[in-house]
Each structure stands twice: as C-alpha cells, then as structure tokens.
Design an enzyme around this catalytic site. Structure first.
Site, PDB file in Angstrom:
ATOM      1  N   ARG A 211      36.311 -15.517  99.607  1.00 35.01           N
ATOM      2  CA  ARG A 211      37.655 -15.556  99.013  1.00 35.01           C
ATOM      3  C   ARG A 211      38.381 -14.255  99.338  1.00 35.01           C
ATOM      4  O   ARG A 211      37.907 -13.184  98.979  1.00 35.01           O
ATOM      5  CB  ARG A 211      37.564 -15.723  97.491  1.00 35.01           C
ATOM      6  CG  ARG A 211      36.885 -17.023  97.024  1.00 35.01           C
ATOM      7  CD  ARG A 211      37.753 -18.230  97.274  1.00 35.01           C
ATOM      8  NE  ARG A 211      37.104 -19.475  96.919  1.00 35.01           N
ATOM      9  CZ  ARG A 211      37.353 -20.171  95.817  1.00 35.01           C
ATOM     10  NH1 ARG A 211      38.218 -19.713  94.927  1.00 35.01           N
ATOM     11  NH2 ARG A 211      36.749 -21.321  95.590  1.00 35.01           N
ATOM     12  N   GLU A 213      40.652 -12.624  98.027  1.00 40.42           N
ATOM     13  CA  GLU A 213      41.406 -12.209  96.855  1.00 40.42           C
ATOM     14  C   GLU A 213      41.437 -10.689  96.788  1.00 40.42           C
ATOM     15  O   GLU A 213      40.429 -10.037  97.042  1.00 40.42           O
ATOM     16  CB  GLU A 213      40.761 -12.774  95.583  1.00 40.42           C
ATOM     17  CG  GLU A 213      40.719 -14.294  95.542  1.00 40.42           C
ATOM     18  CD  GLU A 213      39.884 -14.815  94.380  1.00 40.42           C
ATOM     19  OE1 GLU A 213      38.973 -14.081  93.951  1.00 40.42           O
ATOM     20  OE2 GLU A 213      40.145 -15.928  93.929  1.00 40.42           O
ATOM     21  N   ARG A 219      34.067  -8.021  88.045  1.00 38.58           N
ATOM     22  CA  ARG A 219      33.607  -9.413  88.007  1.00 38.58           C
ATOM     23  C   ARG A 219      33.968 -10.214  89.254  1.00 38.58           C
ATOM     24  O   ARG A 219      33.689 -11.420  89.306  1.00 38.58           O
ATOM     25  CB  ARG A 219      34.164 -10.115  86.763  1.00 38.58           C
ATOM     26  CG  ARG A 219      35.688 -10.138  86.715  1.00 38.58           C
ATOM     27  CD  ARG A 219      36.194 -11.022  85.587  1.00 38.58           C
ATOM     28  NE  ARG A 219      35.802 -10.552  84.276  1.00 38.58           N
ATOM     29  CZ  ARG A 219      36.036 -11.208  83.151  1.00 38.58           C
ATOM     30  NH1 ARG A 219      36.650 -12.377  83.180  1.00 38.58           N
ATOM     31  NH2 ARG A 219      35.669 -10.711  81.987  1.00 38.58           N
ATOM     32  N   HIS A 220      34.589  -9.582  90.252  1.00 36.48           N
ATOM     33  CA  HIS A 220      35.023 -10.311  91.441  1.00 36.48           C
ATOM     34  C   HIS A 220      34.358  -9.776  92.708  1.00 36.48           C
ATOM     35  O   HIS A 220      34.150  -8.578  92.855  1.00 36.48           O
ATOM     36  CB  HIS A 220      36.545 -10.227  91.613  1.00 36.48           C
ATOM     37  CG  HIS A 220      37.310 -11.035  90.619  1.00 36.48           C
ATOM     38  ND1 HIS A 220      37.780 -10.512  89.447  1.00 36.48           N
ATOM     39  CD2 HIS A 220      37.665 -12.341  90.626  1.00 36.48           C
ATOM     40  CE1 HIS A 220      38.420 -11.455  88.759  1.00 36.48           C
ATOM     41  NE2 HIS A 220      38.352 -12.574  89.454  1.00 36.48           N
ATOM     42  N   GLU A 357      34.093 -16.843  82.830  1.00 38.05           N
ATOM     43  CA  GLU A 357      33.900 -18.179  83.404  1.00 38.05           C
ATOM     44  C   GLU A 357      32.742 -18.165  84.409  1.00 38.05           C
ATOM     45  O   GLU A 357      32.647 -17.285  85.243  1.00 38.05           O
ATOM     46  CB  GLU A 357      35.185 -18.628  84.112  1.00 38.05           C
ATOM     47  CG  GLU A 357      35.056 -19.947  84.850  1.00 38.05           C
ATOM     48  CD  GLU A 357      36.235 -20.211  85.774  1.00 38.05           C
ATOM     49  OE1 GLU A 357      36.043 -20.874  86.807  1.00 38.05           O
ATOM     50  OE2 GLU A 357      37.349 -19.717  85.481  1.00 38.05           O
ATOM     51  N   SER A 360      33.400 -24.092  87.521  1.00 38.69           N
ATOM     52  CA  SER A 360      34.596 -24.929  87.543  1.00 38.69           C
ATOM     53  C   SER A 360      34.201 -26.283  88.115  1.00 38.69           C
ATOM     54  O   SER A 360      33.486 -26.353  89.124  1.00 38.69           O
ATOM     55  CB  SER A 360      35.689 -24.287  88.402  1.00 38.69           C
ATOM     56  OG  SER A 360      36.852 -25.094  88.406  1.00 38.69           O
ATOM     57  N   ARG A 408      27.537 -14.339  88.981  1.00 37.22           N
ATOM     58  CA  ARG A 408      28.019 -14.335  87.594  1.00 37.22           C
ATOM     59  C   ARG A 408      26.929 -14.826  86.646  1.00 37.22           C
ATOM     60  O   ARG A 408      26.814 -14.339  85.515  1.00 37.22           O
ATOM     61  CB  ARG A 408      29.275 -15.190  87.466  1.00 37.22           C
ATOM     62  CG  ARG A 408      30.500 -14.548  88.111  1.00 37.22           C
ATOM     63  CD  ARG A 408      31.781 -15.266  87.738  1.00 37.22           C
ATOM     64  NE  ARG A 408      32.954 -14.512  88.192  1.00 37.22           N
ATOM     65  CZ  ARG A 408      34.164 -14.656  87.703  1.00 37.22           C
ATOM     66  NH1 ARG A 408      34.393 -15.538  86.730  1.00 37.22           N
ATOM     67  NH2 ARG A 408      35.169 -13.935  88.160  1.00 37.22           N
TER      68      ARG A 408
END
Length: 434
Positions: A211, A213, A219-220, A357, A360, A408
């Site tokens: 990703r 991002e 947390r990423h 989270e 998903s 995670r």
C-alpha cells in the site's frame, strides 16, 4: 551437516559438540567460563587454565562477543551453570569472528533505539525478547494454517505484480514491467474471488500486500502480510464465524507451544485465548457508543469513517475482540454486496481488537450487472477489470471473505508499541533497507 548437540540437549556423561554464538566471557583468574548460545538456549563452557592446553584456552578467551564458536568436550553436572551442566572442552574453534565493536548489544543489557535496531536487525533478533516475538509469530501463523485446514480450505498463491489495483489507481506502487507499467498488488481480493468461481469453493492465502499510503504511524506499514479467506455459498455471518475461528486458532497455537517465549516477554501469566462469541455491533450502534463516550471532538454521523481516537474509545468501551457490521455502502469497496432490504447499508464488516482494526470483510457482490454498477458508482472503469468482471458471467456463486493483517494480529496479541516490532524488515516511508 548439522551433527552438533543443541545446548539444552547436552546430557552429563556424554561427549558433545556445541556450536553457537559467544554470549558472554567470565574470566575469574585461574578459571574462566564461556557462555555459548544457540537456538535452544545457553550452555556454559569451563576453562581451567592450568590444566588445559594454553592455545585452546587462548582461542576461547581471545574470541570477541557474538563470534561463532564450536566447542567439543565432555558434558558434566554443574548446578551453578545456567542449564545445570557445563562442557569441559577438548577443542575450541572460532568458526566466524565478530568485530569487537558491535552496533548494538544483543544481550539486551544496553538499550538501543528502534532505528538502530532495525538497521541491525540480524543482531537485534539475537536478543531473547525479540527472538521470542518472531517465534510467536511463526507459531501463530502455523495455528492459522491449521485452523484453515480444519475449515476445509485450499491454500492458494496469487500474483503480486498486477495490471490494475484492487480498488482502483490509488495507493499503488508502480513498477516497470517490460514495456508497460504494472503495480504491486494491494490485496489478493480479486484473485481469491476468481478462485471461488473456479470451484475450489474455500480458499486462503498468507502473503505480502503493498500500500503506497503516506502514513508514518506505529500501526501502518507499506508492505504487510495479509491473511485472506474467501468461501463460496457463504454470507457475512459465515465469514465472521470463520474469522473468529482463525483468530482464536492463532492464540491457541501460541498458548500451547510458546510458553517459554511468553515467559521471556513477561506475558505468560496474563496471556489468554479470546473467548468465543465476539460481540457483533452495527455501525449505527458503534457511532452511538463512540459519541456517548465524549472522546471525539465532533459528533459522528452516518457515513463518517472511524478515526483512530474513535476506534480507541469504542475499543475501551467494548473491552474485547468485536465486529462492526452493516457499514454504509458508500464507504465500502465496490465488491462488497449491499443488503437486499436496504441498498444504503452494506454487508461489510470489520473485526476489531480494542486497540485497532484487524480485519475487513463482507459478502461479495456475485451478480455481474450489480458488480459493474458498483464500479461505476465509485468512479472506476469496469473495462480496466475485464479479467475479473467477465468471470462473473460464467456462474459465480454467492461468497464472502475477509483479510486480516498478520502484523496487527501479532502486535495486539503481544501488546507491542509499534507494528515494526512484529515484522523482520519493515517497509515504510523512510525504510527501504535492509
């Protein structure tokens, strides 16, 4: 090739060859001790200077900490030694010498910053607590695979270089692929759905996702490991049942096989397997509960995504793993099926740890016309995904699934402060090496 005896397997009265890293040297004058460390633990080597070959003693005492040594000799009882035995050497060989100055202390006695640790990850993992994290991660993934097999799933491997992104052209890493541009895959989502149409019916994958991002948070990650599940003839409720089974299976495997590692991390007494029956609350109920806490600055309304403070407030309120169901259709991806009785509400769900989270998922849209409409509603070109959409013309059963972040899962399982602690060589905005 590996005919050595592991440190914790050495038995009094036997001759053994031990090979490992020089953890510590204790020179007490007429006697000295070398502490060797291998994957099983530590063992003491006794050097009686006046009674042993001078050259052998010198070889042992001159070796720098973290050098790789091979020691052969008799194993004797010694209750004061770390494992209750020690080796009286007949030979000592320096297999690989270490520099006298190390960039960090593998014994853990001297702390190092996270950047220094990640720059020298090989040395960092020699620390018992760090090694324990990755032994636990391995056990958790073994438990995940075993649980998937119990669910009659087939393990698959899907491409990581793709022509289009799972959710369009955003957050993609482009790569040069011969004469055309390609991308690193964001998710195996589309491919695992295609396999549902192949007749495999129940599939899973554990593999990397990418990703682009621009996050820089604890947390990423920009490269992560995704645990993915997809099942034919399943709805969102079935998928949540499977998700709970997999998460509990990971915890059970760690509880059963990692007692020593949990002890090393100081978690042995408090580590518990989550109880079955994770609460399932609707998105609307989640908004009400978050707003009631007063933890967010503005009142959340229908259609708002949940910020980190909102997730944390809800997690503290619920206090255990839980699902959020019935999300607004407009904020879920095109492949998530809407509810038959209300097209504004999706069958999408998230599975949450109280901290953040983890999952998903949802039921997928299996009807070709509705799937194409979903592309158009989200501003995507269906023709760019022909390889995917056309297969829905040839008999695609109803199906559901999810994706779970492995890092995670480990981060929350072990209460780690930073997700980078749960991956060997993190990839984020600042880190491309090692």
């Amino acid at each position: 090739m590996d005919d050595r005896t592991l440190a914790t397997d050495a038995q009094p009265g036997e001759s053994a060859t031990i090979a490992g890293w020089l953890h510590e040297t204790r020179d007490l004058g007429g006697i000295a001790f070398l502490i060797l460390r291998d994957r099983s633990g530590k063992i003491q080597v006794k050097l009686e200077k006046d009674e042993m070959d001078d050259a052998m003693v010198e070889t042992g005492l001159d070796a720098h900490r973290e050098s790789v040594l091979q020691v052969s000799g008799a194993v004797e009882d010694e209750e004061r030694a770390p494992t209750g035995v020690e080796v009286v050497p007949e030979s000592i060989e320096v297999v690989a010498a270490a520099d006298p100055e190390l960039p960090l202390d593998p014994s853990g006695k001297v702390d190092a910053g996270l950047d220094t640790r990640l720059d020298n990850r090989t040395l960092d993992v020699r620390k018992p607590a760090v090694k324990a994290v990755f032994e636990i991660r391995s056990a958790a993934l073994a438990g995940v695979r075993a649980s998937f097999r119990d669910l009659d799933c087939t393990e698959i491997t899907t491409p990581k270089i793709v022509a289009t992104g799972t959710e369009g052209g955003t957050e993609l890493f482009p790569v040069s692929y011969f004469a055309q541009e390609a991308y690193m895959n964001q998710s195996p989502q589309l491919f695992k759905q295609l396999m549902i149409g192949s007749g495999l019916e129940r599939v899973f994958e554990i593999g990397p996702i990418f990703r682009a991002e621009e996050h820089n948070t604890p947390r990423h990650l920009n490269e992560a490991t995704s645990i993915d599940f997809e099942s034919a003839f399943a709805d969102a409720s079935d998928a949540m049942d499977a998700c709970e089974t997999i998460v509990r299976g990971a915890y059970e495997a760690v509880a059963e096989t990692c007692e020593a590692e949990l002890e090393t991390l100081g978690l042995a007494e408090d580590f518990t397997v989550p109880e079955a029956g994770f609460p399932r609350i609707t998105y609307e109920e989640a908004l009400d509960r978050i707003n009631a806490t007063g933890a967010v600055d503005e009142t959340l309304e229908w259609g708002d995504d949940l910020s980190t403070p909102a997730e944390e407030a809800l997690g503290e309120d619920v206090g255990e793993h839980y699902f959020i169901t019935d999300w607004p259709s407009e904020i879920k991806p095109f492949y998530i099926k809407d509810r038959d009785d209300d097209a504004t509400v999706s069958t999408g769900f998230d599975m949450m740890h109280p901290r953040l989270e983890l999952v998903s998922g949802g039921q997928r849209e299996h009807r070709f016309d509705h799937l194409v409409e979903g592309f158009e509603q989200q501003g995507l070109d269906p023709e760019a995904f022909d390889y995917y959409t056309q297969m829905f013309r040839y008999g695609m059963p109803p199906h559901a699934g999810w994706g779970l972040g492995a890092e995670r899962l480990v981060m929350t399982m072990l209460d780690l402060d930073n997700i980078r602690e749960a991956v060997l060589f993190p990839r984020d905005r600042q880190r491309l090496s090692p």
